[in-house]
Design a protein around this motif. Structure first.
Motif, PDB file in Angstrom:
ATOM      1  N   LEU A 260       0.842  -1.200   0.000  1.00 11.79           N
ATOM      2  CA  LEU A 260       0.000   0.000   0.000  1.00 11.79           C
ATOM      3  C   LEU A 260       0.879   1.253   0.000  1.00 11.79           C
ATOM      4  CD1 LEU A 260      -2.684   1.500   0.253  1.00 11.79           C
ATOM      5  CD2 LEU A 260      -2.691   1.000   2.693  1.00 11.79           C
ATOM      6  N   GLN A 261       1.898   1.268   0.862  1.00  8.71           N
ATOM      7  CA  GLN A 261       2.757   2.453   0.947  1.00  8.71           C
ATOM      8  C   GLN A 261       3.503   2.700  -0.371  1.00  8.71           C
ATOM      9  OE1 GLN A 261       5.072   1.603   4.432  1.00  8.71           O
ATOM     10  NE2 GLN A 261       3.476   2.294   5.830  1.00  8.71           N
ATOM     11  N   VAL A 262       4.002   1.605  -0.955  1.00 10.27           N
ATOM     12  CA  VAL A 262       4.724   1.736  -2.234  1.00 10.27           C
ATOM     13  C   VAL A 262       3.776   2.309  -3.300  1.00 10.27           C
ATOM     14  CG1 VAL A 262       5.768   0.374  -4.113  1.00 10.27           C
ATOM     15  CG2 VAL A 262       6.427  -0.072  -1.738  1.00 10.27           C
ATOM     16  N   CYS A 263       2.538   1.815  -3.305  1.00  9.92           N
ATOM     17  CA  CYS A 263       1.572   2.269  -4.320  1.00  9.92           C
ATOM     18  C   CYS A 263       1.125   3.706  -4.057  1.00  9.92           C
ATOM     19  CB  CYS A 263       0.370   1.329  -4.358  1.00  9.92           C
ATOM     20  SG  CYS A 263       0.799  -0.246  -5.106  1.00  9.92           S
ATOM     21  N   GLN A 264       1.004   4.087  -2.786  1.00 15.38           N
ATOM     22  CA  GLN A 264       0.644   5.478  -2.479  1.00 15.38           C
ATOM     23  C   GLN A 264       1.708   6.416  -3.046  1.00 15.38           C
ATOM     24  OE1 GLN A 264      -0.014   4.492   1.833  1.00 15.38           O
ATOM     25  NE2 GLN A 264      -1.428   6.210   1.690  1.00 15.38           N
ATOM     26  N   ALA A 265       2.974   6.056  -2.818  1.00 18.58           N
ATOM     27  CA  ALA A 265       4.064   6.906  -3.326  1.00 18.58           C
ATOM     28  C   ALA A 265       4.007   6.968  -4.853  1.00 18.58           C
ATOM     29  CB  ALA A 265       5.405   6.353  -2.854  1.00 18.58           C
ATOM     30  N   ARG A 266       3.734   5.806  -5.473  1.00 16.46           N
ATOM     31  CA  ARG A 266       3.724   5.740  -6.933  1.00 16.46           C
ATOM     32  C   ARG A 266       2.596   6.609  -7.527  1.00 16.46           C
ATOM     33  NH1 ARG A 266       6.716   4.635 -11.481  1.00 16.46           N
ATOM     34  NH2 ARG A 266       5.314   4.066 -13.149  1.00 16.46           N
ATOM     35  N   VAL A 267       1.400   6.531  -6.963  1.00 17.33           N
ATOM     36  CA  VAL A 267       0.285   7.283  -7.578  1.00 17.33           C
ATOM     37  C   VAL A 267       0.421   8.790  -7.351  1.00 17.33           C
ATOM     38  CG1 VAL A 267      -1.316   5.334  -7.394  1.00 17.33           C
ATOM     39  CG2 VAL A 267      -1.363   7.088  -5.607  1.00 17.33           C
ATOM     40  N   ARG A 268       1.224   9.170  -6.343  1.00 18.84           N
ATOM     41  CA  ARG A 268       1.467  10.612  -6.137  1.00 18.84           C
ATOM     42  C   ARG A 268       2.545  11.119  -7.096  1.00 18.84           C
ATOM     43  NH1 ARG A 268       1.374   9.595   0.210  1.00 18.84           N
ATOM     44  NH2 ARG A 268      -0.855   9.824   0.537  1.00 18.84           N
ATOM     45  N   GLN A 269       3.485  10.222  -7.429  1.00 23.91           N
ATOM     46  CA  GLN A 269       4.635  10.656  -8.216  1.00 23.91           C
ATOM     47  C   GLN A 269       4.423  10.494  -9.731  1.00 23.91           C
ATOM     48  OE1 GLN A 269       6.870   7.602  -9.163  1.00 23.91           O
ATOM     49  NE2 GLN A 269       7.736   9.006 -10.685  1.00 23.91           N
ATOM     50  N   ARG A 270       3.755   9.430 -10.135  1.00 26.80           N
ATOM     51  CA  ARG A 270       3.598   9.142 -11.577  1.00 26.80           C
ATOM     52  C   ARG A 270       2.529  10.051 -12.191  1.00 26.80           C
ATOM     53  NH1 ARG A 270       5.345   7.339 -16.451  1.00 26.80           N
ATOM     54  NH2 ARG A 270       3.746   6.179 -17.583  1.00 26.80           N
ATOM     55  N   ARG A 271       2.927  10.771 -13.260  1.00 17.88           N
ATOM     56  CA  ARG A 271       1.994  11.707 -13.889  1.00 17.88           C
ATOM     57  C   ARG A 271       1.617  11.221 -15.282  1.00 17.88           C
ATOM     58  NH1 ARG A 271       1.734  16.434 -11.093  1.00 17.88           N
ATOM     59  NH2 ARG A 271       1.020  17.691 -12.845  1.00 17.88           N
ATOM     60  N   GLN A 272       0.365  11.296 -15.612  1.00 23.68           N
ATOM     61  CA  GLN A 272      -0.137  11.048 -16.966  1.00 23.68           C
ATOM     62  C   GLN A 272      -1.245  12.064 -17.223  1.00 23.68           C
ATOM     63  OE1 GLN A 272       0.820   7.980 -19.419  1.00 23.68           O
ATOM     64  NE2 GLN A 272       2.346   9.169 -18.341  1.00 23.68           N
ATOM     65  N   PHE A 273      -1.424  12.461 -18.454  1.00 23.70           N
ATOM     66  CA  PHE A 273      -2.424  13.473 -18.811  1.00 23.70           C
ATOM     67  C   PHE A 273      -2.244  14.742 -17.964  1.00 23.70           C
ATOM     68  CE2 PHE A 273      -4.265   9.331 -19.790  1.00 23.70           C
ATOM     69  CZ  PHE A 273      -4.641   9.492 -21.115  1.00 23.70           C
ATOM     70  N   GLY A 274      -0.991  15.031 -17.604  1.00 25.72           N
ATOM     71  CA  GLY A 274      -0.698  16.282 -16.895  1.00 25.72           C
ATOM     72  C   GLY A 274      -1.024  16.269 -15.412  1.00 25.72           C
ATOM     73  N   GLN A 275      -1.325  15.128 -14.838  1.00 28.30           N
ATOM     74  CA  GLN A 275      -1.596  15.109 -13.397  1.00 28.30           C
ATOM     75  C   GLN A 275      -1.164  13.781 -12.773  1.00 28.30           C
ATOM     76  OE1 GLN A 275      -5.953  15.645 -13.683  1.00 28.30           O
ATOM     77  NE2 GLN A 275      -6.157  13.620 -12.773  1.00 28.30           N
ATOM     78  N   ALA A 276      -1.024  13.778 -11.441  1.00 31.29           N
ATOM     79  CA  ALA A 276      -0.651  12.552 -10.746  1.00 31.29           C
ATOM     80  C   ALA A 276      -1.750  11.513 -10.965  1.00 31.29           C
ATOM     81  CB  ALA A 276      -0.490  12.830  -9.260  1.00 31.29           C
TER      82      ALA A 276
END
Ligand SMILES: Cc1cc2nc3c(=O)[nH]c(=O)nc-3n(C[C@H](O)[C@H](O)[C@H](O)COP(=O)(O)OP(=O)(O)OC[C@H]3O[C@@H](n4cnc5c(N)ncnc54)[C@H](O)[C@@H]3O)c2cc1C
Length: 380
Positions: A260-276
């Protein structure tokens, strides 16, 4: 039932998690590829008390309350990414150490438990056979009474820890006894003549946990190595399974927390269509579901541990904990892979391994269908 850890449980959880982060899981990708067990890591776990967690202190174990054990195992799963090692420890604790301290004679406990608790020896439970998987009552391995004890003949399959094990609890059917009183449990050391351990089997997941077949051909077992009463094998197996189903997935709680923690970090950092990507509701929902599955699994396992700490029977709760947490871990591992997109599918990124490891949890210690059947027997 108190949902908070005591100060001592919190500190145990933290201590084990830190130990596991620092000392375990090295070279994991290579060991996963090569199916290599972490024997040095196992011994370090022994020194930390993990391989004797459930054994009484007088026999070198931790003498822990079940809630303390849960705190330690959750910490192990959080800190140690090597699910195979975590699973090997579970098979050893619940399949071998637990039946030994519950049913062993003082002499058996004095001989086996200190060695198993320290991690010097590794234990296994050999129950499954070609025609006795879910239908475990159909065991065909035979035990023939002899002058000194018993002669065992048969063939066990899919035995976790067998290739690295020092002592096996083997279930066999005593000849000449009625069906329901004939299953016995025997303690057999690896070098006993007539016992042969097969080569390691290749598996899709939990590849760092070793598994093989065990062949018994005129294997002489002395009377003093009968565990429990003659005909008591079924009770021993059921008690071992209660503990195993209740706690085998305790490390998966820590694993799911880390995922969960790894995925939380990933969805905050990875951007597509100009947003996280976490800003997309459909991605955020996966994070929400990971949280829901983790917390509900915690509830099931903690309830089991709480009942056992009160010395109560918890067969329904054990099956419910196993059923729910195995499904939760699989779905969470799949979600973690999908959240990482294509990168999650690439082996070297070490995301997909958790899904391969989690899939076996629907099968071992009784399949999900069998857990449902057990729960239905209590409820319906
Ligand atoms: C990773 C792993 C570790 C293992 N470790 C050990 C070990 O240490 N020691 C040991 O003794 N064994 C071990 N096993 C074996 C395990 O206990 C069995 O695989 C399991 O009990 C299922 O038995 P089976 O494989 O014979 O499947 P089967 O019993 O043939 O089942 C096949 C399918 O039929 C379904 N099914 C069967 N009966 C019913 C029913 N009555 N109602 C509904 N569905 C049913 C099952 O759910 C399953 O989907 C391990 C297995 C795995 C995968």
């Amino acid at each position: 039932m108190d949902f908070a850890w005591t100060a001592a449980q919190s500190s145990l959880n933290k201590k084990i998690a830190e130990f596991a982060q620092n000392e375990l899981g090295h070279d994991l990708a290579a060991r996963d590829r090569g199916q290599i067990f972490d024997s040095a890591g196992w011994l370090r776990c022994g020194a930390m008390g993990l391989t004797g967690l459930c054994a009484p202190a007088e026999y070198g174990g931790g003498g822990h309350d079940p809630l303390d054990m849960l705190a330690a195992l959750e910490g192990l799963g959080y800190g140690c990414r090597d699910n195979g090692l975590n699973f090997s420890i579970g098979a050893h604790l619940w399949g071998c150490v637990t039946p030994l301290y519950l049913f062993g004679t003082p002499k058996q406990k004095e001989y086996f438990l200190p060695r198993l608790s320290s991690g010097e020896w590794i234990g296994a439970l050999a129950a499954s056979e070609a025609d006795a998987g879910s239908d475990i009552n159909n065991i065909q391995t035979s035990a023939t009474p002899s002058a000194q004890g018993y002669i065992l003949n048969g063939h066990k399959i899919m035995i976790t820890n067998a290739p690295i094990g020092h002592v096996f609890i083997v279930l066999a059917r005593l000849e000449g006894k009625s069906e329901n009183k004939s299953v016995c449990a025997f303690l057999i050391e690896k070098d006993t003549p007539g016992l042969q351990v097969g080569p390691s089997l290749e598996k899709m997941g939990l590849r760092t946990a070793m598994m093989s077949e065990i062949h018994l051909q005129n294997c002489h077992v002395p009377r003093e190595n009968l565990l429990g009463a003659e005909g008591g094998g079924t009770i021993i197996f059921l008690q071992a399974m209660e503990w195993e189903r209740g706690l085998i997935l305790a490390p998966a709680l820590g694993t799911m927390q880390r995922q969960l923690q790894v995925c939380q970090a990933r969805v905050r950092q990875r951007r597509q269509f100009g947003q996280a990507i976490g800003q997309f509701q459909r991605v955020a929902d996966k994070i929400v579901d990971m949280h829901m599955r983790l917390e509900s699994s915690r509830f099931f396992i903690r309830k089991f541990a709480w009942l056992k700490s009160k010395k109560r029977m918890a067969q329904l709760e054990a099956s419910a904990a196993k059923l729910h947490t195995s499904e939760a871990w699989i779905h969470t591992s799949q979600a973690a892979l999908e959240i990482h997109g294509g990168m999650g599918y690439i082996t070297e990124n070490e995301i997909e391994r958790d899904l391969r490891d989690a899939l076996g949890s629907r099968i071992y210690s009784g399949t999900s269908e069998i857990q449902r059947q057990i729960i239905a027997q209590w409820l319906a």
